[in-house]
Write a protein that holds these residues in place. Structure first.
Motif, PDB file in Angstrom:
ATOM      1  N   MET A   1       0.847  -1.208   0.000  1.00  0.00           N
ATOM      2  CA  MET A   1       0.000   0.000   0.000  1.00  0.00           C
ATOM      3  C   MET A   1       0.878   1.253   0.000  1.00  0.00           C
ATOM      4  SD  MET A   1      -3.016   1.003   2.690  1.00  0.00           S
ATOM      5  CE  MET A   1      -3.649   2.673   2.791  1.00  0.00           C
ATOM      6  N   ILE A   2       0.476   2.234  -0.777  1.00  0.00           N
ATOM      7  CA  ILE A   2       1.239   3.478  -0.853  1.00  0.00           C
ATOM      8  C   ILE A   2       1.022   4.299   0.422  1.00  0.00           C
ATOM      9  CG2 ILE A   2       1.596   5.636  -2.122  1.00  0.00           C
ATOM     10  CD1 ILE A   2       2.503   3.063  -3.583  1.00  0.00           C
ATOM     11  N   GLN A   3       2.145   4.763   0.998  1.00  0.00           N
ATOM     12  CA  GLN A   3       2.090   5.565   2.225  1.00  0.00           C
ATOM     13  C   GLN A   3       2.558   7.006   2.006  1.00  0.00           C
ATOM     14  OE1 GLN A   3       4.778   2.868   4.244  1.00  0.00           O
ATOM     15  NE2 GLN A   3       3.144   2.186   5.614  1.00  0.00           N
ATOM     16  N   THR A   4       3.373   7.218   0.980  1.00  0.00           N
ATOM     17  CA  THR A   4       3.950   8.546   0.738  1.00  0.00           C
ATOM     18  C   THR A   4       3.881   8.884  -0.744  1.00  0.00           C
ATOM     19  OG1 THR A   4       5.472   8.383   2.616  1.00  0.00           O
ATOM     20  CG2 THR A   4       6.057   9.942   0.876  1.00  0.00           C
ATOM     21  N   VAL A   5       3.414  10.094  -1.039  1.00  0.00           N
ATOM     22  CA  VAL A   5       3.414  10.612  -2.412  1.00  0.00           C
ATOM     23  C   VAL A   5       4.451  11.722  -2.484  1.00  0.00           C
ATOM     24  CG1 VAL A   5       2.082  11.709  -4.247  1.00  0.00           C
ATOM     25  CG2 VAL A   5       0.982  10.049  -2.735  1.00  0.00           C
ATOM     26  N   ILE A   6       5.386  11.571  -3.413  1.00  0.00           N
ATOM     27  CA  ILE A   6       6.447  12.549  -3.613  1.00  0.00           C
ATOM     28  C   ILE A   6       6.114  13.371  -4.862  1.00  0.00           C
ATOM     29  CG2 ILE A   6       8.921  12.890  -3.973  1.00  0.00           C
ATOM     30  CD1 ILE A   6       9.319  10.057  -2.734  1.00  0.00           C
ATOM     31  N   PHE A   7       5.934  14.650  -4.674  1.00  0.00           N
ATOM     32  CA  PHE A   7       5.584  15.564  -5.770  1.00  0.00           C
ATOM     33  C   PHE A   7       6.812  16.318  -6.265  1.00  0.00           C
ATOM     34  CE2 PHE A   7       1.396  15.109  -3.913  1.00  0.00           C
ATOM     35  CZ  PHE A   7       0.489  15.417  -4.914  1.00  0.00           C
ATOM     36  N   ASP A   8       6.962  16.406  -7.565  1.00  0.00           N
ATOM     37  CA  ASP A   8       7.805  17.434  -8.151  1.00  0.00           C
ATOM     38  C   ASP A   8       7.025  18.749  -8.016  1.00  0.00           C
ATOM     39  OD1 ASP A   8       9.871  18.652  -9.716  1.00  0.00           O
ATOM     40  OD2 ASP A   8       8.594  18.486 -11.481  1.00  0.00           O
ATOM     41  N   PRO A 144      18.488  13.116 -13.970  1.00  0.00           N
ATOM     42  CA  PRO A 144      17.944  11.787 -13.685  1.00  0.00           C
ATOM     43  C   PRO A 144      18.653  10.979 -12.608  1.00  0.00           C
ATOM     44  CG  PRO A 144      19.265  11.696 -15.661  1.00  0.00           C
ATOM     45  CD  PRO A 144      19.222  13.143 -15.251  1.00  0.00           C
ATOM     46  N   HIS A 145      19.645  11.566 -11.927  1.00  0.00           N
ATOM     47  CA  HIS A 145      20.239  10.861 -10.787  1.00  0.00           C
ATOM     48  C   HIS A 145      19.173  10.699  -9.707  1.00  0.00           C
ATOM     49  CE1 HIS A 145      22.920   9.959  -7.406  1.00  0.00           C
ATOM     50  NE2 HIS A 145      23.787   9.571  -8.328  1.00  0.00           N
ATOM     51  N   PRO A 146      19.096   9.535  -9.063  1.00  0.00           N
ATOM     52  CA  PRO A 146      17.986   9.262  -8.137  1.00  0.00           C
ATOM     53  C   PRO A 146      18.126   9.845  -6.741  1.00  0.00           C
ATOM     54  CG  PRO A 146      19.419   7.344  -8.290  1.00  0.00           C
ATOM     55  CD  PRO A 146      19.925   8.341  -9.316  1.00  0.00           C
ATOM     56  N   ALA A 147      19.236  10.524  -6.433  1.00  0.00           N
ATOM     57  CA  ALA A 147      19.523  10.917  -5.047  1.00  0.00           C
ATOM     58  C   ALA A 147      18.386  11.696  -4.386  1.00  0.00           C
ATOM     59  CB  ALA A 147      20.819  11.732  -4.998  1.00  0.00           C
ATOM     60  N   ILE A 148      17.778  12.628  -5.123  1.00  0.00           N
ATOM     61  CA  ILE A 148      16.750  13.476  -4.508  1.00  0.00           C
ATOM     62  C   ILE A 148      15.538  12.663  -4.071  1.00  0.00           C
ATOM     63  CG2 ILE A 148      15.664  14.094  -6.730  1.00  0.00           C
ATOM     64  CD1 ILE A 148      15.200  16.914  -5.532  1.00  0.00           C
ATOM     65  N   PHE A 149      15.162  11.657  -4.865  1.00  0.00           N
ATOM     66  CA  PHE A 149      14.008  10.834  -4.506  1.00  0.00           C
ATOM     67  C   PHE A 149      14.366   9.809  -3.436  1.00  0.00           C
ATOM     68  CE2 PHE A 149      12.382  11.915  -8.937  1.00  0.00           C
ATOM     69  CZ  PHE A 149      11.520  12.885  -8.450  1.00  0.00           C
ATOM     70  N   GLU A 150      15.576   9.313  -3.477  1.00  0.00           N
ATOM     71  CA  GLU A 150      16.032   8.409  -2.411  1.00  0.00           C
ATOM     72  C   GLU A 150      16.016   9.138  -1.070  1.00  0.00           C
ATOM     73  OE1 GLU A 150      19.056   5.683  -5.155  1.00  0.00           O
ATOM     74  OE2 GLU A 150      19.829   7.397  -4.034  1.00  0.00           O
ATOM     75  N   HIS A 151      16.460  10.393  -1.079  1.00  0.00           N
ATOM     76  CA  HIS A 151      16.477  11.170   0.168  1.00  0.00           C
ATOM     77  C   HIS A 151      15.058  11.509   0.622  1.00  0.00           C
ATOM     78  CE1 HIS A 151      18.333  13.560   3.270  1.00  0.00           C
ATOM     79  NE2 HIS A 151      17.625  14.626   2.923  1.00  0.00           N
ATOM     80  N   ALA A 152      14.181  11.801  -0.326  1.00  0.00           N
ATOM     81  CA  ALA A 152      12.782  12.078   0.030  1.00  0.00           C
ATOM     82  C   ALA A 152      12.148  10.877   0.728  1.00  0.00           C
ATOM     83  CB  ALA A 152      11.994  12.438  -1.222  1.00  0.00           C
ATOM     84  N   ALA A 153      12.393   9.670   0.208  1.00  0.00           N
ATOM     85  CA  ALA A 153      11.859   8.449   0.834  1.00  0.00           C
ATOM     86  C   ALA A 153      12.478   8.234   2.209  1.00  0.00           C
ATOM     87  CB  ALA A 153      12.121   7.250  -0.071  1.00  0.00           C
ATOM     88  N   PHE A 154      13.772   8.544   2.320  1.00  0.00           N
ATOM     89  CA  PHE A 154      14.459   8.420   3.608  1.00  0.00           C
ATOM     90  C   PHE A 154      13.844   9.355   4.652  1.00  0.00           C
ATOM     91  CE2 PHE A 154      17.726  10.281   6.402  1.00  0.00           C
ATOM     92  CZ  PHE A 154      18.091   9.152   7.145  1.00  0.00           C
ATOM     93  N   LEU A 155      13.628  10.618   4.273  1.00  0.00           N
ATOM     94  CA  LEU A 155      13.017  11.578   5.205  1.00  0.00           C
ATOM     95  C   LEU A 155      11.609  11.142   5.600  1.00  0.00           C
ATOM     96  CD1 LEU A 155      14.037  15.037   3.681  1.00  0.00           C
ATOM     97  CD2 LEU A 155      14.943  13.964   5.746  1.00  0.00           C
ATOM     98  N   ALA A 156      10.898  10.576   4.643  1.00  0.00           N
ATOM     99  CA  ALA A 156       9.529  10.119   4.907  1.00  0.00           C
ATOM    100  C   ALA A 156       9.496   8.839   5.733  1.00  0.00           C
ATOM    101  CB  ALA A 156       8.801   9.884   3.589  1.00  0.00           C
ATOM    102  N   GLN A 157      10.674   8.220   5.885  1.00  0.00           N
ATOM    103  CA  GLN A 157      10.787   6.938   6.598  1.00  0.00           C
ATOM    104  C   GLN A 157       9.825   5.905   5.992  1.00  0.00           C
ATOM    105  OE1 GLN A 157      10.296   8.240  10.789  1.00  0.00           O
ATOM    106  NE2 GLN A 157      12.509   8.006  10.985  1.00  0.00           N
ATOM    107  N   THR A 158       9.808   5.896   4.660  1.00  0.00           N
ATOM    108  CA  THR A 158       8.920   5.010   3.917  1.00  0.00           C
ATOM    109  C   THR A 158       9.754   4.189   2.931  1.00  0.00           C
ATOM    110  OG1 THR A 158       7.178   6.692   4.012  1.00  0.00           O
ATOM    111  CG2 THR A 158       6.869   4.887   2.451  1.00  0.00           C
ATOM    112  N   PRO A 159       9.611   2.869   2.910  1.00  0.00           N
ATOM    113  CA  PRO A 159      10.308   2.079   1.892  1.00  0.00           C
ATOM    114  C   PRO A 159       9.905   2.552   0.497  1.00  0.00           C
ATOM    115  CG  PRO A 159       9.312   0.657   3.558  1.00  0.00           C
ATOM    116  CD  PRO A 159       8.793   2.035   3.810  1.00  0.00           C
ATOM    117  N   VAL A 160      10.847   2.502  -0.448  1.00  0.00           N
ATOM    118  CA  VAL A 160      10.537   2.988  -1.785  1.00  0.00           C
ATOM    119  C   VAL A 160       9.375   2.220  -2.416  1.00  0.00           C
ATOM    120  CG1 VAL A 160      12.830   3.929  -2.262  1.00  0.00           C
ATOM    121  CG2 VAL A 160      12.345   1.518  -2.803  1.00  0.00           C
ATOM    122  N   ASP A 161       9.166   0.982  -2.017  1.00  0.00           N
ATOM    123  CA  ASP A 161       8.042   0.200  -2.533  1.00  0.00           C
ATOM    124  C   ASP A 161       6.696   0.768  -2.111  1.00  0.00           C
ATOM    125  OD1 ASP A 161       9.635  -1.551  -3.875  1.00  0.00           O
ATOM    126  OD2 ASP A 161       9.542  -3.139  -2.382  1.00  0.00           O
TER     127      ASP A 161
END
Length: 220
Positions: A1-8, A144-161
């Motif tokens: 189930m989706i827990q976090t939505v990351i917006f540009d 297209p480097h993924p760092a910004i989205f990886e960090h967003a998921a980290f801050l959200a404490q949400t697995p990328v899945d």
């Protein structure tokens, strides 16, 4: 189930592209350089710092990157503050409120500078909905480097899945997929010359999304 939505932000929440385009082109004229439409389109999703690092090398510009970035930022801020016809993109505020009301965590991950993000969020009173804001200026490499989205998921404490990203640019879609995150490509008329072929789902209007749809979007 989706827990976090990351917006540009640019081209997803608000269309500041005309303001950026004006500021960049004013600056290009000052610098005496010509940028083709194809090269300009390739900038989408990149931080201003990375863009000027590229242009400095391409055109052998004598100015240091910090000076180039600050000049463009000043031009943008002046244009932004005087532009009255700046609105949130159609349907995005309703989606943000729907997600927030239903307990979905929202994170912003934008290539824009922190000062620009805060200008937008203050103007449209968006801080109340977002748990975190991440700026591309804090990373050495842009989408297209993924760092910004990886960090967003980290801050959200949400697995990328359990995250999704909403993006309008080729570089943003590629960054989301490189981070292992489900990506919704927002193909609006504001987004020019972008490729959504790698997105997991493509929409043309935010009324195609809702909390009920997003929470189980990967099962559809």
């Amino acid at each position: 189930m989706i827990q976090t939505v990351i917006f540009d932000m640019d081209g997803v929440i608000v269309d500041t592209e005309p303001v950026h385009h004006y500021a960049y082109n004013q600056h290009f004229k000052q610098l005496g350089i010509t940028i083709t439409p194809e090269m300009y389109a390739s900038f989408t999703g990149n931080s201003t710092k990375n863009i000027f690092e590229r242009l400095k090398a391409e055109f052998n510009l004598p100015q240091d990157v910090e000076t180039l970035v600050q000049t463009k930022r000043d031009l943008f801020n002046d244009a932004f503050d005087s532009k009255e016809d700046l609105y949130l993109l159609d349907g995005v505020e309703d989606l943000i409120k729907d997600l927030h009301h239903n307990g979905m965590q929202l994170v912003l991950a934008s290539s824009s500078a922190t000062v620009t993000i805060n200008r937008i969020f203050n103007r449209f009173n968006l801080d109340q909905y977002f748990a975190h804001k991440v700026s591309g200026e804090d990373f050495p490499r842009s989408k297209p480097h993924p760092a910004i989205f990886e960090h967003a998921a980290f801050l959200a404490q949400t697995p990328v899945d359990n995250c999704i990203v909403i993006e309008d640019s080729t570089n943003g879609v590629l960054a989301a997929k490189a981070a292992g995150i489900y990506c919704v490509g927002y193909d609006s008329f504001h987004s020019k010359m972008q490729d959504y072929s790698k997105a997991d789902k493509v929409i043309k209007h935010f009324n195609e999304l809702s909390f009920e749809l997003i929470k189980n979007i990967k099962n559809q």
